[in-house]
Design an enzyme around this catalytic site. Structure first.
Site, short mmCIF file in Angstrom:
data_model
loop_
_atom_site.label_atom_id
_atom_site.label_comp_id
_atom_site.label_asym_id
_atom_site.label_seq_id
_atom_site.Cartn_x
_atom_site.Cartn_y
_atom_site.Cartn_z
N ASP A 1 67.66 66.10 23.87
CA ASP A 1 67.82 65.81 22.45
C ASP A 1 66.61 65.05 21.90
O ASP A 1 66.52 64.85 20.70
CB ASP A 1 69.09 64.97 22.20
N ASP B 1 69.43 66.02 30.23
CA ASP B 1 69.26 64.64 29.84
C ASP B 1 70.67 64.05 29.72
O ASP B 1 71.65 64.78 29.58
CB ASP B 1 68.53 64.59 28.49
N SER C 1 67.32 56.56 32.07
CA SER C 1 68.16 55.36 32.09
C SER C 1 68.43 54.85 33.50
O SER C 1 68.79 55.61 34.39
CB SER C 1 69.50 55.64 31.42
N ASP D 1 71.72 60.51 27.91
CA ASP D 1 72.02 59.86 26.63
C ASP D 1 71.72 60.81 25.47
O ASP D 1 70.59 61.24 25.28
CB ASP D 1 71.14 58.60 26.45
N ARG E 1 63.25 51.44 29.11
CA ARG E 1 63.69 50.17 28.51
C ARG E 1 62.50 49.29 28.10
O ARG E 1 62.47 48.76 26.98
CB ARG E 1 64.56 49.42 29.53
C1 BG6 Z 1 67.18 56.95 27.76
C2 BG6 Z 1 67.54 56.58 26.35
O1 BG6 Z 1 68.07 57.91 28.24
O2 BG6 Z 1 67.22 55.79 28.60
C3 BG6 Z 1 66.63 55.48 25.86
O3 BG6 Z 1 67.40 57.72 25.51
C4 BG6 Z 1 66.70 54.29 26.82
O4 BG6 Z 1 67.00 55.09 24.56
C5 BG6 Z 1 66.35 54.74 28.21
O5 BG6 Z 1 65.80 53.26 26.40
C6 BG6 Z 1 66.44 53.62 29.24
O6 BG6 Z 1 67.79 53.24 29.36
P1 BG6 Z 1 68.32 52.01 30.21
O7 BG6 Z 1 69.80 52.27 30.32
O8 BG6 Z 1 67.64 52.06 31.55
O9 BG6 Z 1 67.98 50.78 29.46
MG MG Z 2 68.52 61.75 25.17
#
Ligand code: BG6
Ligand code: MG
Length: 212
Positions: A171, A10, A117, A12, A50
């Protein structure tokens, strides 16, 4: 661990500490809308896409907004988030993460990212890891977010390995559930206590070196 050829990380909260930037950006949006938001609610957003995160942030206010307005709110949050991301440099990659990744590479493991993300590639580039991983599966390539296993299954197929020959490092609870749903071995990172759903819990990423 036997028969493990690949490790899917992962992003973030595992490779980098962007969780605080997500918090600050959602907090700024929630404050503007007059909606209560705190670190505890932010914890529920880890691993979640998101738009699904926006629903959690809006909570009981969700029905006050149209689909178009929600798209605009998500874009507004992302602009604030990206303004924080702009300050990331290779110096923000912790020594521990750098050392762990290089040790695993030397040991011959295939290494991939599996992240919800849509900002994954930008973050990796700014950390100086743009070319490091053997595969990157991210939020721009999937239709179902964690706890669905889609992003990890995509990473494994990009690497050409089966889930039983790969481990996932996570995490977030949603990420551990996604890994288990995809039949991967799941390693949870938790500085305090155990993650009951993971196969193994480690306190920090460098502990991977000892258990593999
Ligand atoms: C994940 C995060 O990795 O990505 C989330 O843990 C986040 O908190 C998600 O909402 C989406 O991220 P992004 O950058 O596409 O808005
Ligand atoms: Mg994470």
């Amino acid at each position: 661990m036997n028969n493990i050829y690949a490790i899917i990380f992962d992003l973030d909260g595992v490779i980098c500490s962007t969780d605080q930037y997500h918090y600050l950006a959602w907090k700024a949006l929630a404050d503007r809308l007059g909606i209560y938001f705190d670190e505890e609610i932010n914890g529920q957003l880890r691993g979640v896409s998101r738009m699904e995160s926006l629903e959690i942030v809006l909570g009981k206010h969700s029905s006050d907004y149209s689909a178009e307005e929600k798209m605009a709110l998500a874009a507004e949050k992302n602009e604030i988030y990206k303004s924080y991301l702009a300050s990331i440099t290779p110096g923000d990659l912790s020594k521990e993460v750098r050392m762990t990744l290089h040790t695993l590479r030397q040991r011959g493991y295939l290494l991939a990212i599996g992240s919800s993300s849509k900002n994954t590639k930008q973050i990796l580039t700014q950390l100086g890891l743009g070319q490091f991983f053997d595969a990157i599966a991210d939020g721009t390539m999937i239709t179902k977010s964690k706890p669905d296993p889609e992003v990890f299954l995509l990473a494994a197929s990009m690497l050409g390995v089966s889930p039983e020959n790969a481990i996932v490092i996570e995490d977030a609870e949603s990420g551990i559930r996604a890994a288990k749903a995809g039949r991967f071995r799941a390693i949870g990172i938790k500085s305090d206590g155990n993650d009951p759903d993971s196969d193994i819990t480690i306190k920090s990423l460098k502990n991977l070196i000892d258990i593999l």
